[in-house]
Structure formats: structure tokens, C-alpha cells
Design an enzyme around this catalytic site. Structure first.
Site, PDB file in Angstrom:
ATOM      1  N   GLU A   6       0.681  -1.241  -0.090  1.00  0.00           N
ATOM      2  CA  GLU A   6       0.023   0.065  -0.181  1.00  0.00           C
ATOM      3  C   GLU A   6       0.859   1.237   0.175  1.00  0.00           C
ATOM      4  O   GLU A   6       0.825   2.007   1.052  1.00  0.00           O
ATOM      5  CB  GLU A   6      -0.949  -0.033   1.220  1.00  0.00           C
ATOM      6  CG  GLU A   6      -1.978  -1.176   1.313  1.00  0.00           C
ATOM      7  CD  GLU A   6      -2.537  -1.175   2.840  1.00  0.00           C
ATOM      8  OE1 GLU A   6      -2.023  -0.782   3.527  1.00  0.00           O
ATOM      9  OE2 GLU A   6      -3.507  -1.548   2.832  1.00  0.00           O
ATOM     10  N   CYS A  22      -2.113  33.733   9.852  1.00  0.00           N
ATOM     11  CA  CYS A  22      -1.886  34.251  11.131  1.00  0.00           C
ATOM     12  C   CYS A  22      -1.554  33.570  12.351  1.00  0.00           C
ATOM     13  O   CYS A  22      -2.413  32.991  13.169  1.00  0.00           O
ATOM     14  CB  CYS A  22      -3.529  35.070  11.630  1.00  0.00           C
ATOM     15  SG  CYS A  22      -3.598  36.725  10.650  1.00  0.00           S
TER      16      CYS A  22
HETATM   17  N1  LLP Z   1      -1.218   1.866   4.724  1.00  0.00           N
HETATM   18  C1  LLP Z   1      -1.624   2.060   5.898  1.00  0.00           C
HETATM   19  C2  LLP Z   1      -2.430   1.332   6.713  1.00  0.00           C
HETATM   20  C3  LLP Z   1      -1.192   3.404   6.259  1.00  0.00           C
HETATM   21  O1  LLP Z   1      -1.682   3.806   7.470  1.00  0.00           O
HETATM   22  C4  LLP Z   1      -0.561   4.372   5.657  1.00  0.00           C
HETATM   23  C5  LLP Z   1      -0.366   5.648   5.982  1.00  0.00           C
HETATM   24  C6  LLP Z   1      -0.100   3.825   4.059  1.00  0.00           C
HETATM   25  C7  LLP Z   1      -0.647   2.600   4.086  1.00  0.00           C
HETATM   26  C8  LLP Z   1       0.654   4.828   3.266  1.00  0.00           C
HETATM   27  O2  LLP Z   1       1.872   5.196   3.869  1.00  0.00           O
HETATM   28  P1  LLP Z   1       2.901   5.779   3.237  1.00  0.00           P
HETATM   29  O3  LLP Z   1       3.503   5.001   1.926  1.00  0.00           O
HETATM   30  O4  LLP Z   1       2.322   7.145   2.368  1.00  0.00           O
HETATM   31  O5  LLP Z   1       3.938   6.202   4.110  1.00  0.00           O
HETATM   32  N2  LLP Z   1       0.664  12.400   7.458  1.00  0.00           N
HETATM   33  C9  LLP Z   1       1.831  11.913   7.611  1.00  0.00           C
HETATM   34  C10 LLP Z   1       1.795  10.355   7.103  1.00  0.00           C
HETATM   35  C11 LLP Z   1       0.634   9.653   7.796  1.00  0.00           C
HETATM   36  C12 LLP Z   1       0.693   8.085   7.121  1.00  0.00           C
HETATM   37  C13 LLP Z   1      -0.545   7.480   7.709  1.00  0.00           C
HETATM   38  N3  LLP Z   1      -0.747   6.161   7.183  1.00  0.00           N
HETATM   39  C14 LLP Z   1       2.977  12.661   6.784  1.00  0.00           C
HETATM   40  O6  LLP Z   1       2.645  13.737   6.417  1.00  0.00           O
HETATM   41  O7  LLP Z   1       4.051  12.408   6.923  1.00  0.00           O
END
Ligand code: LLP
Length: 421
Positions: A278, A348
Site C-alpha cells: 500500500e 495568522c
Molecule cells: N497503509 C496504511 C495502513 C497506512 O496507515 C498508511 C499511512 C499507508 C499505507 C501509506 O503510507 P505511505 O506509503 O504514504 O508512507 N501525514 C503523515 C503520514 C501519515 C501516514 C499514515 N498512514 C505525513 O505527512 O508524513
């Protein structure tokens, strides 16, 4: 993304970014469509090399857009959604319903019903009570994997094997909850148990933590005589924001992970499951940049030199939230980065900063365009209307040109739900 200065102007696929900024306005998210496709293809090729059965679901939380999802469909990539809003957006795209995985630690009954009615057929179950609710709400048999908490926490360079027991996600292996969950799903009338899911973290540079988790999970499943047809290892593959980061080595990393899975199964005389991934950030993160127009320049002698841009924490929250670091480039001319400054937003709040203490050209002035790099993941999707800022437009660029995929929010849309009279 290959950004290049040509005739003293920053370009993408030969197109001047300042022209794109003038046409679509700023703040503006610009994506390299070719790179997004290429990232999908790299994951596909690496998994094909392993000769395992596999699926890839793009984690749509990283950046959710109908046109992006259409690209995913073209690249044979499914979607992972975690809310009715993400599901609704996915359903407007050409991605087949049965390629959508429904995630989330607290799916509401309404969301479960909506997903079942929409033809979603793969649920990532996250709690014991969700099993009862899904079984009761589904009027047909749906497939499910159980999100487990393996007790492994991955950081960027290392991992901790006893970390993360205290998490809202998944069911603990060590506390016996995961096993209880599997048995419960196996007894459910409308749920077909497919396997298990884990996600040990985000922005992970290398594969050691994932491999250790695979070893632990396969040993545990074999010891408990639980057969699975799918092992979903989540996302979390890193991208490069600055020189302190490493883009996850997709080819070598996936080879190491799939080899480890084969070995763990062989060691346990366990049949090798399909592997599911994913990735979110690694598909879109480095393929996106934000373009801003410079407004005020404020020199506070011996203290700081502030350059303010026409967006801020409403479209770029990660600096305030995680102290994240970014590279920036001056768009409309190439000059040496010779002056220390802070690039600030226009909202702000003192914490509304894009990047502190960065060297950029001393000549930066009102009307210049600045590009912030690697903003393709978790920027538009985490944007807000704080200070009634409008959500920016988004364009996709290829060699053939630029096309708008999300229009800028309008002032009217900003108050469309306000009761005015
Ligand atoms: N699968 C699951 C179950 C997840 O919880 C996440 C991300 C992903 C896949 C995808 O992860 P990636 O490949 O994008 O790292 N807002 C935070 C990131 C939160 C990620 C949450 N879950 C940031 O801006 O770094």
C-alpha cells in the site's frame, strides 16, 4: 522529478513553471504525471521479478483526486481508502470497486454499509467489534484481512521490536488479540478470511524492520496453524525531501522483502501467500511541488530575513506539524543560493513557516515564484481552509503539456454550506 533550468527558467518536461503558475495561479500544486506512472511501474516490475502473486493499492490519503485515481487504474494499481469521502472520490474514478480496499480503525456503520453497497469487497478489519458489525451489515460475503499489531515499530534508520504495543491500530499479536480476531473472522458467516495486514510506519528508508516483521508474522502464523492467502505489508516507503533523506530503493528493497517472505515460508513449511503493498508517499511525494508567489520581504537586522509567500500552513502543514524540512528553488531565474532566510506563509500564526534557515538567492523579491520540492504527498490532502484560505489548484504535467486536475476553490465554495439568510 527532473526539474531543469533552461534559459534561466526552471522547467518541467520543457515547460516553464512560471508560465504554468501564471496560467493557473498560485499557490499551485504541480505534478509530474510521468513520474507518478513510473513509480507505479517500478513497484510492479519489482514484484513481478519476485514471481509472487501480488497486488498494489495506492494509499489514497497521500493525495486523493479523481484524475490521479484514473491514472492508478491505467497503471493496474488499486486503492486503499479510509473514509466515506475517500471511497466516494474513488468511486468517481475508473478504478474497479473490487480493487478498492477499505481501511480504518473506526469505520462507522454508515461507511461499512456504503462500502458493501458500492461493491467494495476487501476490508482491512481493525478491531474485534468491527468483525461483528461487518458480519451483520454485509448482505453478501466480503473478503477481509485482519490488521495486526506485530509489536514492531519502524523508524527511518532502525526499528524497535517491542515498540508500538500502545497503538489504536490493529490487534496485538503479543496480547493474543490478533489470534482471537482471526478465529472470530473464520467463524463469521459473511466474511471470508484472507490473511493479515501490518503497517509498521511511514517514511522508512530501508527494509530491515519489514523483514523482521515478516519473519515474526510467518513464524507466529505457522506456530498457530493459521493458513493465509494474503499478506499485506502496508506502505511506508520513504522519499527524499532533503539530502538527509533517501528515496526507498524500490527494486532492491522489494527483492529483499520478497526473498525474506519466501525464506520465512520455506523455514516454516508454510505456503507462500500473495503479497499486498500500500504505497502512498512513494508514488506521489517526489512527483509533486508547490509553486508560490513571493510577496513581502522583511529584513530584521541581525535577527532574521523573512520572505513571505502567498500560501502557508493551509496548504503546507507538515513544517508546523512535524518540523519537516524541504528544499526550495527560485523558479523564474537561476542564481546562487547565497543568503540565509526563512520562508514564511501568510496565515495568522507564528508557526506558519515553510522552511526556516535556508540559503536562497539574495535577490528574491516581490513577484518572484518559489518552488517547494517533494510536496506531492500529504500536502493537498492535508490542506485546510484556515483563515478562509482557498484550496489551491492542482495540475499534472507531461511532455505534452499541463492539464488542471483539481480547480482552485472559489470564494463562493468557501461559504457554500454557510446559512447566509
Ligand atoms: N497503509 C496504511 C495502513 C497506512 O496507515 C498508511 C499511512 C499507508 C499505507 C501509506 O503510507 P505511505 O506509503 O504514504 O508512507 N501525514 C503523515 C503520514 C501519515 C501516514 C499514515 N498512514 C505525513 O505527512 O508524513
Amino acid at each position: 522529478m527532473t526539474l531543469q533550468y533552461i534559459h534561466n527558467e526552471l522547467t518541467l518536461h520543457g515547460h516553464r513553471l512560471s508560465d504554468i503558475a501564471r496560467t493557473s495561479g498560485t499557490p499551485l500544486f504541480v505534478y509530474d504525471e510521468t513520474m507518478i506512472r513510473n513509480q507505479c511501474r517500478r513497484f510492479h516490475r519489482a514484484l513481478q521479478e519476485s514471481e509472487l502473486n501480488y497486488t498494489i493499492s495506492y494509499a489514497s490519503k497521500a493525495f486523493s483526486s479523481v484524475q490521479l485515481f484514473n491514472l492508478m487504474a491505467e497503471e493496474n494499481t488499486g486503492l486503499d481508502v479510509v473514509s466515506e469521502g475517500e471511497l466516494f472520490t474513488a468511486l468517481q474514478s475508473t478504478v474497479a470497486e473490487n480493487r478498492i480496499h477499505f481501511h480504518g480503525n473506526n469505520k462507522t456503520d454508515r461507511e461499512i454499509k456504503y462500502a458493501v453497497e458500492s461493491g467494495v469487497d476487501y476490508f482491512v478489519i481493525d478491531s474485534l467489534d468491527e468483525i461483528d458489525r461487518l458480519d451483520a451489515l454485509a448482505d453478501r460475503t466480503v473478503k477481509a484481512v485482519l490488521r495486526i499489531n506485530p509489536g514492531v515499530e519502524a523508524h527511518t534508520h532502525e526499528f524497535i521490536q517491542t515498540g508500538q504495543e500502545n497503538s489504536k491500530f490493529g490487534l496485538s499479536v503479543k496480547k493474543g488479540l490478533a489470534l482471537e480476531g482471526i478465529k472470530k473472522i473464520q467463524q463469521a458467516a459473511h466474511i471470508d478470511f484472507m490473511g493479515v495486514h501490518f503497517h509498521i510506519g511511514s517514511q522508512i528508508f530501508e527494509s530491515t524492520g519489514t523483514i523482521a516483521t515478516i519473519d515474526l508474522v510467518i513464524d507466529w502464523l505457522a506456530d498457530n496453524d493459521i493458513a493465509i492467502s494474503v499478506l499485506n505489508i502496508g506502505g511506508g516507503f520513504s522519499i527524499k525531501y532533503t539530502d538527509d533523506d533517501v528515496s526507498y530503493p524500490i527494486e532492491d528493497g522489494i527483492k529483499a522483502i520478497t526473498d525474506a517472505l519466501k525464506k520465512a515460508c520455506e523455514r516454516n513449511h508454510y505456503s507462500v501467500p500473495e503479497i499486498s503493498l500500500e504505497p502512498g508517499r512513494s508514488i506521489v511525494g517526489e512527483a509533486g511541488i508547490t509553486l508560490y508567489e513571493v510577496g513581502t520581504v522583511k529584513d530584521i537586522p541581525d535577527v532574521n530575513y523573512y520572505v513571505s509567500i502567498d500560501g502557508g500552513m493551509s496548504d503546507h502543514i507538515r513544517t508546523a506539524l512535524y518540523d519537516a524540512q524541504y528544499e526550495l528553488k527560485l523558479v523564474n531565474r537561476e542564481e546562487p543560493h547565497d543568503k540565509l532566510m526563512t520562508v514564511a506563509g501568510k496565515l495568522c500564526e507564528s508557526g506558519d513557516i515553510i522552511r526556516r534557515d535556508i540559503k536562497l538567492p539574495a535577490s528574491i523579491r516581490t513577484g518572484d515564484y518559489l518552488a517547494v520540492l517533494s510536496t506531492g504527498a500529504y500536502h493537498y490532502s492535508m490542506s485546510s481552509n484556515y483563515n478562509q484560505m482557498l484550496k489551491p489548484a492542482v495540475v499534472f504535467v507531461t511532455a505534452a503539456g499541463a492539464r488542471e486536475v483539481i480547480r482552485r476553490q472559489s470564494l463562493e465554495q468557501l461559504i457554500q454550506n454557510d446559512v447566509v439568510h
